[in-house]
Design a protein around this motif. Structure first.
Motif, PDB file in Angstrom:
ATOM      1  N   MET A  71     -10.547 -31.426  26.456  1.00  0.00           N
ATOM      2  CA  MET A  71     -11.417 -30.248  26.631  1.00  0.00           C
ATOM      3  C   MET A  71     -10.892 -28.896  26.584  1.00  0.00           C
ATOM      4  SD  MET A  71     -14.699 -31.014  26.346  1.00  0.00           S
ATOM      5  CE  MET A  71     -15.562 -29.350  26.990  1.00  0.00           C
ATOM      6  N   GLY A  72      -9.597 -28.847  27.044  1.00  0.00           N
ATOM      7  CA  GLY A  72      -8.613 -28.038  26.914  1.00  0.00           C
ATOM      8  C   GLY A  72      -8.236 -27.428  25.891  1.00  0.00           C
ATOM      9  N   GLU A  73      -8.878 -28.049  24.605  1.00  0.00           N
ATOM     10  CA  GLU A  73      -8.524 -27.590  23.169  1.00  0.00           C
ATOM     11  C   GLU A  73      -9.232 -26.236  23.086  1.00  0.00           C
ATOM     12  OE1 GLU A  73      -8.299 -30.136  19.917  1.00  0.00           O
ATOM     13  OE2 GLU A  73      -7.712 -31.901  21.465  1.00  0.00           O
ATOM     14  N   TYR A  74     -10.409 -26.250  23.714  1.00  0.00           N
ATOM     15  CA  TYR A  74     -11.561 -25.135  23.389  1.00  0.00           C
ATOM     16  C   TYR A  74     -11.178 -23.789  24.282  1.00  0.00           C
ATOM     17  CZ  TYR A  74     -14.404 -28.903  21.762  1.00  0.00           C
ATOM     18  OH  TYR A  74     -15.151 -29.916  21.023  1.00  0.00           O
ATOM     19  N   GLY A  75     -10.342 -24.012  25.353  1.00  0.00           N
ATOM     20  CA  GLY A  75     -10.147 -23.242  26.415  1.00  0.00           C
ATOM     21  C   GLY A  75     -11.394 -22.725  27.089  1.00  0.00           C
ATOM     22  N   ALA A  92      -5.740 -22.739  23.481  1.00  0.00           N
ATOM     23  CA  ALA A  92      -5.448 -23.610  24.653  1.00  0.00           C
ATOM     24  C   ALA A  92      -4.568 -22.935  25.680  1.00  0.00           C
ATOM     25  CB  ALA A  92      -4.536 -24.945  24.365  1.00  0.00           C
ATOM     26  N   GLY A  93      -4.537 -23.441  26.993  1.00  0.00           N
ATOM     27  CA  GLY A  93      -3.832 -22.634  28.137  1.00  0.00           C
ATOM     28  C   GLY A  93      -2.585 -23.436  28.485  1.00  0.00           C
ATOM     29  N   SER A  94      -1.975 -24.199  27.772  1.00  0.00           N
ATOM     30  CA  SER A  94      -0.876 -24.817  28.046  1.00  0.00           C
ATOM     31  C   SER A  94      -0.110 -25.450  26.765  1.00  0.00           C
ATOM     32  CB  SER A  94      -0.545 -25.979  29.178  1.00  0.00           C
ATOM     33  OG  SER A  94      -1.108 -27.223  28.437  1.00  0.00           O
ATOM     34  N   LEU A  95       1.067 -25.696  26.664  1.00  0.00           N
ATOM     35  CA  LEU A  95       1.608 -26.222  25.622  1.00  0.00           C
ATOM     36  C   LEU A  95       1.260 -27.684  25.245  1.00  0.00           C
ATOM     37  CD1 LEU A  95       3.733 -25.709  23.203  1.00  0.00           C
ATOM     38  CD2 LEU A  95       5.291 -27.225  24.507  1.00  0.00           C
ATOM     39  N   GLU A 141     -12.310 -16.909  36.597  1.00  0.00           N
ATOM     40  CA  GLU A 141     -13.859 -16.626  36.933  1.00  0.00           C
ATOM     41  C   GLU A 141     -14.248 -16.506  35.315  1.00  0.00           C
ATOM     42  OE1 GLU A 141     -14.798 -14.246  40.948  1.00  0.00           O
ATOM     43  OE2 GLU A 141     -13.489 -13.246  39.139  1.00  0.00           O
ATOM     44  N   HIS A 142     -15.255 -17.379  34.852  1.00  0.00           N
ATOM     45  CA  HIS A 142     -15.731 -17.419  33.425  1.00  0.00           C
ATOM     46  C   HIS A 142     -16.676 -18.104  33.260  1.00  0.00           C
ATOM     47  CE1 HIS A 142     -14.224 -21.517  32.994  1.00  0.00           C
ATOM     48  NE2 HIS A 142     -13.462 -21.225  33.891  1.00  0.00           N
TER      49      HIS A 142
END
Ligand code: USQ
Length: 381
Positions: free
Chosen positions: A145-149, A177-180, A331-332
């Motif tokens: 799911m991290g692909e979407y950010g 994303a938020g990491s490599l 927060e998002h």
């Protein structure tokens, strides 16, 4: 079906192997012990010792009377992966064989290059091996799911229709994303989509959220069959970490404001989702994408729930906000779709107080093995 599990030694790979074997599939596993080696190098251990893959399949055979062949080797090596595919002739290939830790991928240059090379080389080799040795085989790839950010609009299930200047077309949903590590998963998706278009292979890409738990139908009476249960900063996912922290009397490490919201799932639901994907394959020439989680929580909600259940079991659980070592929104907005796997028949397990209580009680048995020095090192983005 003949199912080849790449990364069959891992947190999800081994439980998947047993679960599919118990469901009557012919399963083989492949691993090069990358995760065990990284843990050794970084001086971290899972909570419970895990026998090596050859010993685990022997234990499983004694219990179930079912064999699981093991191939130990590096899937980046073409000779090795060719031999595995020729030997086993899979109908389905479950691809977990990646460096799975976001913090590890951000540790230093060496860890970054290892993550990039391992994850992309293996995915590319899997595509080539399928084309050459098993062209009808279905690739089930673990994405994230991290692909979407965390975009400020609803997240769709893999695809989005865009209307632009009076015309419209369907595209992969935008990803950031938020990491490599998470970025390598985006690159995997692009690679797979490219070869779906070029060669008509069949692929399911599972956008999975953070997984928690260790007990499954196959292992609950035998700790020798438990998966890795990491609680360290590199390989522990947040719920597993908080459970161990609660048991160890270590204040729960909420990063920053704690409003980070993600879609979570029980390890038993990962097994269901992968099995449902295998048994209902994508078509040839299709990249099918499912969002794989069952409910969303913020980090603060998780910490509060674990504190409450811990207290009811006599634990004194503190929560402490620590400076966030990651670069992420604290927060998002977060509203991802996730109906595809439910329509295939997924019956979700939710993170109830009973489930949390059972996890805490299981971890209490291993309390003396907890090494609190590995809980927080502050790998910074
Ligand atoms: N977090 C804390 N305190 C901690 C650990 C984590 O507040 O002690 C926060 C993180 O900052 C993050 C959230 O909890 O906002 C989830 O962190 P995580 O470590 O459980 O998950 P993540 O690093 O994103 O990676 C894990 C798996 C990865 C999988 C991913 C799914 O390790 O393989 O792809 O979950 S997802 O997060 O949906 O991309």
């Amino acid at each position: 079906m003949r199912v080849l599990i790449l990364g069959g030694d891992g947190y999800l790979g081994w439980p998947t192997a047993m679960n599919l074997s118990a469901s009557g599939h012919d399963v083989a596993t492949v691993d090069c012990y990358l995760r065990r080696n990284i843990c050794r190098e970084e001086n971290i251990s899972p909570l419970i010792d895990v026998p090596d893959l050859n010993k685990r399949v022997k234990l499983w055979e004694d219990i179930s009377d079912r064999k699981i062949p093991v191939y130990i080797g590096d899937l980046r090596k073409w000779d090795f992966i060719s031999q595995v595919f020729r030997d086993f002739s899979p109908d389905a290939v479950v691809h977990y064989a990646e460096q799975p830790s976001a913090p590890y991928s951000m540790l230093n240059r060496r860890a970054a290059i290892l993550t990039l090379q391992n994850n992309l080389d293996v995915t590319a080799n899997v595509v080539f091996a399928v084309r050459e040795f098993a062209p009808d085989a279905h690739i089930i790839k673990l994405g994230t799911m991290g692909e979407y950010g965390t975009p400020d609009i609803d997240i769709e299930e893999g695809w989005i229709e865009i209307k632009h200047k009076g015309r419209k077309d369907k595209f992969l949903y935008p990803r950031q994303a938020g990491s490599l590590y998470h970025t390598t998963k985006i690159m995997d998706t692009d690679l797979l989509w490219f070869y779906v278009r070029m060669w008509g292979i069949r692929v399911t890409d599972l956008m999975q959220g953070p997984v928690y738990g260790l007990l499954t139908d196959e292992n609950e009476n035998d700790e020798r069959l438990y998966p890795f249960f990491n609680y360290d900063e590199l390989f522990g996912t947040v719920i597993n970490r908080f459970i161990v922290q609660a048991v160890a009397g270590y204040p729960l490490t909420v990063y920053g404001k704690g409003g980070q919201t993600r879609g979570y799932l029980d390890i038993r639901d990962t097994l269901q989702c992968v099995r449902l994907s295998i048994e209902n394959p994508a078509d040839k020439g299709e990249l099918r994408i499912f969002n794989q989680f069952v409910e969303t929580f913020s980090v603060n909600q998780l910490a509060e729930n674990i504190r409450r259940v811990g207290k009811s079991l006599g634990l004194d659980v503190d929560i402490k906000s620590v400076e966030n070592p990651r670069k992420e929104a604290e927060e998002h907005y977060y509203n991802p779709a996730h109906s595809g796997l439910t329509s295939l028949g997924l019956k979700p397990h939710f993170l109830t107080d009973d489930v949390l209580g059972k996890m805490i009680e299981t971890v209490i048995k291993y309390r003396d093995s907890i090494d609190t020095d590995t809980i927080f090192k502050g790998v910074k983005w």
